[in-house]
Design a protein around this motif. Structure first.
Motif, PDB file in Angstrom:
ATOM      1  N   GLY A   1      29.834  14.020  23.944  1.00 39.64           N
ATOM      2  CA  GLY A   1      29.292  13.917  25.297  1.00 39.64           C
ATOM      3  C   GLY A   1      30.119  12.979  26.139  1.00 39.64           C
ATOM      4  N   SER A   2      29.506  12.454  27.195  1.00 41.58           N
ATOM      5  CA  SER A   2      30.226  11.620  28.138  1.00 41.58           C
ATOM      6  C   SER A   2      30.031  10.149  27.812  1.00 41.58           C
ATOM      7  N   TYR A   3      31.153   9.451  27.559  1.00 35.40           N
ATOM      8  CA  TYR A   3      30.983   8.024  27.228  1.00 35.40           C
ATOM      9  C   TYR A   3      30.434   7.244  28.406  1.00 35.40           C
ATOM     10  N   LYS A   4      30.736   7.734  29.630  1.00 39.80           N
ATOM     11  CA  LYS A   4      30.243   7.007  30.804  1.00 39.80           C
ATOM     12  C   LYS A   4      28.718   7.026  30.846  1.00 39.80           C
ATOM     13  N   GLU A   5      28.136   8.075  30.267  1.00 37.52           N
ATOM     14  CA  GLU A   5      26.678   8.152  30.239  1.00 37.52           C
ATOM     15  C   GLU A   5      26.100   7.361  29.053  1.00 37.52           C
ATOM     16  N   ILE A   6      26.709   7.525  27.874  1.00 40.73           N
ATOM     17  CA  ILE A   6      26.099   6.972  26.659  1.00 40.73           C
ATOM     18  C   ILE A   6      26.469   5.509  26.417  1.00 40.73           C
ATOM     19  N   ALA A   7      27.740   5.160  26.670  1.00 36.74           N
ATOM     20  CA  ALA A   7      28.241   3.847  26.254  1.00 36.74           C
ATOM     21  C   ALA A   7      27.458   2.666  26.845  1.00 36.74           C
ATOM     22  N   PRO A   8      27.019   2.721  28.125  1.00 37.56           N
ATOM     23  CA  PRO A   8      26.266   1.564  28.647  1.00 37.56           C
ATOM     24  C   PRO A   8      25.010   1.244  27.816  1.00 37.56           C
ATOM     25  N   TRP A   9      24.368   2.292  27.258  1.00 35.45           N
ATOM     26  CA  TRP A   9      23.162   2.052  26.446  1.00 35.45           C
ATOM     27  C   TRP A   9      23.527   1.381  25.139  1.00 35.45           C
ATOM     28  N   LEU A  10      24.706   1.719  24.615  1.00 34.05           N
ATOM     29  CA  LEU A  10      25.144   1.090  23.370  1.00 34.05           C
ATOM     30  C   LEU A  10      25.605  -0.341  23.642  1.00 34.05           C
ATOM     31  N   ALA A  11      26.248  -0.542  24.801  1.00 34.61           N
ATOM     32  CA  ALA A  11      26.763  -1.878  25.125  1.00 34.61           C
ATOM     33  C   ALA A  11      25.628  -2.870  25.340  1.00 34.61           C
ATOM     34  N   SER A  12      24.508  -2.391  25.905  1.00 33.41           N
ATOM     35  CA  SER A  12      23.395  -3.311  26.161  1.00 33.41           C
ATOM     36  C   SER A  12      22.429  -3.390  24.984  1.00 33.41           C
ATOM     37  N   HIS A  13      22.602  -2.508  23.996  1.00 38.51           N
ATOM     38  CA  HIS A  13      21.658  -2.450  22.870  1.00 38.51           C
ATOM     39  C   HIS A  13      21.744  -3.733  22.044  1.00 38.51           C
ATOM     40  N   GLU A  14      20.587  -4.354  21.832  1.00 40.24           N
ATOM     41  CA  GLU A  14      20.587  -5.639  21.123  1.00 40.24           C
ATOM     42  C   GLU A  14      20.910  -5.504  19.640  1.00 40.24           C
ATOM     43  N   ASP A  15      20.811  -4.290  19.117  1.00 46.53           N
ATOM     44  CA  ASP A  15      21.050  -4.116  17.688  1.00 46.53           C
ATOM     45  C   ASP A  15      22.458  -3.603  17.394  1.00 46.53           C
ATOM     46  N   VAL A  16      23.343  -3.659  18.382  1.00 42.74           N
ATOM     47  CA  VAL A  16      24.749  -3.309  18.162  1.00 42.74           C
ATOM     48  C   VAL A  16      25.543  -4.609  18.162  1.00 42.74           C
ATOM     49  N   ASN A  17      26.425  -4.789  17.164  1.00 43.02           N
ATOM     50  CA  ASN A  17      27.103  -6.075  17.019  1.00 43.02           C
ATOM     51  C   ASN A  17      28.501  -6.127  17.609  1.00 43.02           C
ATOM     52  N   ALA A  18      29.128  -4.966  17.804  1.00 40.72           N
ATOM     53  CA  ALA A  18      30.494  -4.986  18.325  1.00 40.72           C
ATOM     54  C   ALA A  18      30.793  -3.704  19.078  1.00 40.72           C
ATOM     55  N   LEU A  19      31.758  -3.801  19.996  1.00 43.19           N
ATOM     56  CA  LEU A  19      32.177  -2.640  20.774  1.00 43.19           C
ATOM     57  C   LEU A  19      33.665  -2.432  20.591  1.00 43.19           C
ATOM     58  N   ASP A  20      34.060  -1.164  20.438  1.00 43.16           N
ATOM     59  CA  ASP A  20      35.469  -0.812  20.402  1.00 43.16           C
ATOM     60  C   ASP A  20      35.718   0.092  21.604  1.00 43.16           C
ATOM     61  N   LEU A  21      36.377  -0.453  22.637  1.00 39.56           N
ATOM     62  CA  LEU A  21      36.527   0.285  23.891  1.00 39.56           C
ATOM     63  C   LEU A  21      37.869   1.009  23.988  1.00 39.56           C
ATOM     64  N   SER A  22      38.486   1.315  22.830  1.00 37.31           N
ATOM     65  CA  SER A  22      39.829   1.916  22.821  1.00 37.31           C
ATOM     66  C   SER A  22      39.960   3.105  23.759  1.00 37.31           C
ATOM     67  N   GLY A  23      38.899   3.911  23.859  1.00 39.37           N
ATOM     68  CA  GLY A  23      39.023   5.149  24.617  1.00 39.37           C
ATOM     69  C   GLY A  23      38.533   5.069  26.052  1.00 39.37           C
ATOM     70  N   VAL A  24      38.233   3.854  26.530  1.00 38.41           N
ATOM     71  CA  VAL A  24      37.727   3.744  27.898  1.00 38.41           C
ATOM     72  C   VAL A  24      38.907   3.644  28.863  1.00 38.41           C
ATOM     73  N   SER A  25      39.147   4.717  29.606  1.00 35.24           N
ATOM     74  CA  SER A  25      40.325   4.738  30.488  1.00 35.24           C
ATOM     75  C   SER A  25      40.009   4.132  31.856  1.00 35.24           C
ATOM     76  N   ASP A  26      38.751   4.159  32.240  1.00 34.02           N
ATOM     77  CA  ASP A  26      38.354   3.666  33.557  1.00 34.02           C
ATOM     78  C   ASP A  26      38.141   2.151  33.500  1.00 34.02           C
ATOM     79  N   LYS A  27      38.949   1.402  34.270  1.00 32.43           N
ATOM     80  CA  LYS A  27      38.910  -0.060  34.160  1.00 32.43           C
ATOM     81  C   LYS A  27      37.573  -0.651  34.575  1.00 32.43           C
ATOM     82  N   ALA A  28      36.975  -0.079  35.646  1.00 34.68           N
ATOM     83  CA  ALA A  28      35.689  -0.600  36.128  1.00 34.68           C
ATOM     84  C   ALA A  28      34.607  -0.413  35.067  1.00 34.68           C
ATOM     85  N   VAL A  29      34.613   0.766  34.424  1.00 34.54           N
ATOM     86  CA  VAL A  29      33.624   1.028  33.368  1.00 34.54           C
ATOM     87  C   VAL A  29      33.831   0.058  32.214  1.00 34.54           C
TER      88      VAL A  29
END
Lengths: 320, 281
Positions: free
Chosen positions: B210-238
Motif C-alpha cells: 500500500g501507500s507508505y504515506k498513508e500507513i507509516a504515520p500510524w507506525l511512527a506514532s505507535h507507542e509499541d514500535v521501537n524503531a523506524l527504518d525510513l530507507s524508502g521515504v523519498s519525500d523529505k517533508a514526510v
C-alpha cells in the motif's frame, strides 16, 4: 443502588420451590433455548460498529463496570495494594479516567482491600463457598461467607454446586443459595453458575432461574478457572432469563460475565447484548459488571488512542 | 497447463497469515510498460495496528531463540528463494531494464540472505565486549535486539533492498513490519510466501502493501514500535514528520539515504545491555 428488599414471588411462581418435584417440573417446563437462534443473534449483534464519541462513552462505561479481579494462589497483600491503587485511578497520568466498580479478591484479603479503598465508592467483592469448585459442606460454605462479610465485604460471589446440578438435586442448590443469602446480610449476592461445566444452554437457563428464585442479586457466568468461560451466547441466555424473571416478578437481577473478556471489542459486544436484551435500565454498574483483569489495560490503551490519536502499547500501562 | 489459469490474489502478510485488508481496498499495479499486472491489497492503519500486535507477540520467542536457530531459519529462506528463482526473476524483470539485471538482483538477494544467516551467531562477539573495570567484577556488554521495527523499503532494486532491510533487522531477533515499494510490491508478496514456508515464526516478518504515506504515520506514532527504518521515504517533508512523530516515543530512526554499509546496518537495530557479575567467588 440495587434493591435488596425480600423477594416476594407472584402467585404463579410462589410454589415452584415447594418441593423437588415441583421445582424440577418448573425448570423442565421452561421453554427450550434455540441454540442456533441464540448463536445467530449473538453473531448479528457482534458486528455492530461503535465509533468516536459513542466509543469514548462506551469505554468509560465499561471501566466503571469492571470488577477488577485477582484470584490467584500467589496473591499477596502487596498485590492487593497495587490492585486497589489501580482500581481507584486506573491511569496514573489521567485523572479523567473513572474508577472501576469493585475489586474482587479471596476472602482472607478482604480486610486488606477494604483498608486500601477507604473514602472511595469502590466495592469489595469476595469469592466464597469453596470457590472455585464449590466442593465443601454447607457449614464450611456458610463459615466461608460469614468470614468475608465480617471483614466488610460489600459483595459475595458464591459458586453453585455443579455436582448437585448434574445429579438433578435442584432444590439442594436452591436451599444452599438461600442459606448463603441469609448469611450475606446487607452484602449483595452474586451467584456463579460456572456455565462451562453446565454444558448446555438449557442447563444455563435452568441454573439462572434457580439462582434468581433463591434470591440472588446478580447472576454470574464463571469463575474464570474453567474454559470456556463467559461466551457471548451464554451471556445472552442468562440476560434473557433475567428479562423473563423481571417480566414475571418486576424484580431486576444484575448480570456479571467473567472470564475471557480481554479486549475493548469483547466488552462492547457484551454491552450491546445488554442494551438489546434488557435496555438502558441495566446499562449501569449497579446492574451489570464485567469480571476481568487484563481488560482494563486494553480499555486504557483504546481510551488513549481516542484522546491522543496515536496507538498506545503495553509499555504505557501498568503491569498487573 | 491447467485448464483454468489461476490468478494469484496479492494479499498482506500479518502474523504468518495472508489476510485481505481490513478496509477491503485494493489498487492496481502496472509494469514498466504500463501494462496491468495485478490488483494488490491496499493496507490501512488498522492493518498496521494488527501487524504491530502480531510483531510484538512474536518478539519474545524470536529474540530468545538461539542465534544458531535464527541463522538456520534465514538460511532456509535463502534455500526456498533459490527454488523459486525463476519466479522472482520474472517479477523483478517487470521493472528492470534487462532480464540479465533481474537475474543479478535475485542472485544478490539470495547471497545476501546467506550472509545474514551467517551473522546471527557472530554478532555478540563482534559487537559485544568484556570490559575492564576497577573492582572484582566481570563486566560484559551484550547486544540485544531493540524490539519491533517499522520499515519502509525503497523502489530501487525492490527485491534486493527488501531482503536487505528485512534480513538486517530480524537476524538479531527483532520483529519487523515492512511497507514495500508502492509501485513494485509483487516481489514482496512472493517473498512473503517464501517466509510463510520457511520456519520463520508467524509475526516476526509482516508485510503491508500500500501507500507508505498513508500507513507509516500510524507506525511512527505507535507507542509499541521501537524503531523506524525510513530507507524508502523519498519525500523529505514526510520523512521529517515521521522522524518527529517517532521522537515522541524515543524511537531509533534510520534516516533516508543513510546507506549504512554491511554490519553497521545490523548494529543500528541493536541495544547494548551491560551486566556486572562478581568475580573470584
Amino acid at each position: 443502588m440495587l434493591q435488596n428488599d425480600p423477594l416476594v414471588l407472584p402467585p404463579l411462581l410462589s410454589d415452584v420451590t415447594s418441593s423437588e418435584s415441583a421445582l424440577r417440573s418448573f425448570l423442565f417446563g421452561l421453554s427450550g433455548v434455540d441454540k442456533v437462534g441464540v448463536e445467530q443473534r449473538v453473531a448479528e449483534l457482534s458486528t455492530r460498529s461503535i465509533k468516536t464519541t459513542a466509543k469514548a462513552e462506551g469505554i468509560d462505561l465499561a471501566i466503571k463496570m469492571i470488577d477488577l479481579t485477582t484470584l490467584e494462589g500467589m496473591d499477596t497483600k502487596g498485590k492487593i495494594k497495587t490492585l486497589c491503587a489501580k482500581a481507584r485511578r486506573p491511569d496514573p497520568l489521567d485523572s479523567s479516567v473513572p474508577s472501576v466498580a469493585a475489586v474482587c479478591v479471596y476472602n482472607d484479603l478482604v480486610a486488606e482491600a477494604k483498608s486500601n479503598l477507604v473514602g472511595t465508592n469502590i466495592k469489595v467483592a469476595a469469592v466464597a463457598t469453596a470457590f472455585p469448585s464449590g466442593r465443601a459442606t454447607l457449614a464450611t460454605k456458610i463459615q466461608d461467607t460469614s468470614d468475608a462479610v465480617a471483614q466488610g465485604a460489600d459483595e459475595i460471589d458464591m459458586v453453585i454446586d455443579r455436582g448437585a446440578f448434574h445429579e438433578g438435586r435442584f432444590l439442594d442448590i436452591y436451599d444452599q443459595i438461600q442459606s448463603i443469602k441469609q448469611v450475606c446480610k446487607s452484602a449483595h449476592l452474586k451467584v456463579i453458575l460456572e456455565t462451562g461445566e453446565l454444558k448446555t444452554y438449557d442447563n444455563v437457563k435452568r441454573a439462572s432461574w434457580i439462582a434468581m428464585l433463591a434470591g440472588a442479586d446478580f447472576i454470574k457466568t464463571s469463575t474464570g478457572k474453567i474454559q470456556p468461560a463467559a461466551t457471548l451466547p451464554v451471556t445472552l441466555v442468562m440476560l434473557q432469563a433475567i428479562r423473563d424473571f423481571h417480566i414475571q416478578t418486576r424484580r431486576m437481577i444484575g448480570m456479571k460475565p467473567a472470564g475471557g473478556i480481554k479486549t475493548t471489542k469483547d466488552a462492547f459486544k457484551n454491552l450491546v447484548l445488554v442494551k438489546e436484551t434488557l435496555g438502558d435500565n441495566w446499562l449501569n454498574p449497579d446492574m451489570f459488571r464485567i469480571g476481568a483483569s487484563s481488560l482494563l489495560n486494553d480499555l486504557l490503551m483504546q481510551r488513549k488512542k481516542l484522546t491522543t490519536g496515536a496507538y498506545s502499547g503495553p509499555d504505557y500501562v501498568t503491569v498487573d | 497447463m491447467a485448464e483454468l489459469e489461476i490468478k494469484r490474489t496479492a494479499k498482506l502478510f500479518i502474523g504468518g497469515a495472508f489476510p485481505r485488508s481490513e478496509s477491503g481496498r485494493t489498487y492496481e499495479v502496472f509494469d514498466k510498460n504500463k501494462q496491468f499486472l495485478a490488483n494488490v491489497t491496499l493496507g490501512s492503519k488498522k492493518d498496521a495496528r494488527d501487524a504491530v500486535t502480531a510483531a510484538r507477540s512474536s518478539f519474545s520467542k524470536w529474540s530468545q531463540a538461539t542465534a544458531y536457530n535464527r541463522g538456520q531459519v534465514l538460511y532456509r529462506v535463502a534455500e526456498i528463494m533459490q527454488g523459486r528463482r525463476e519466479q522472482f526473476v520474472t517479477e523483478v524483470n517487470t521493472w528492470s531494464k534487462t532480464k540479465k539485471q533481474a537475474e543479478i538482483e535475485v542472485d544478490k538477494a539470495i547471497d545476501l540472505l546467506v550472509w545474514f544467516a551467517g551473522w546471527t551467531d557472530k554478532l555478540s562477539m563482534t559487537t559485544g565486549s568484556n570490559n575492564p573495570v576497577a573492582g572484582p567484577f566481570f563486566n560484559f556488554s551484550i547486544p540485544e535486539p531493540t524490539g519491533v521495527v517499522a520499515a519502509i523499503a525503497p523502489s530501487q532494486n525492490p527485491l534486493l533492498s527488501l531482503v536487505e532491510i528485512i534480513g538486517s533487522i530480524v537476524l538479531s531477533g527483532n520483529a519487523v513490519i515492512v511497507i514495500p515499494s508502492e509501485k513494485q510490491p509483487l516481489t514482496a508478496v512472493s517473498l512473503a510466501e517464501v517466509f510463510a514456508t520457511s520456519d520463520v515464526p508467524g509475526g516476526v516478518i509482516n508485510i503491508l502493501t500500500g501507500s507508505y504515506k498513508e500507513i507509516a504515520p500510524w507506525l511512527a506514532s505507535h507507542e509499541d514500535v521501537n524503531a523506524l527504518d525510513l530507507s524508502g521515504v523519498s519525500d523529505k517533508a514526510v520523512a521529517l514528520d515521521l522522524e518527529k512523530s517517532g521522537a515522541q516515543t524515543l524511537k531509533r530512526v534510520l534516516r533516508p539515504n543513510a546507506n549504512l554499509p554491511g554490519l553497521e546496518r545490523i548494529k543500528f537495530f541493536l541495544e547494548t545491555k551491560t551486566v556486572w557479575h562478581p568475580r573470584g567467588l
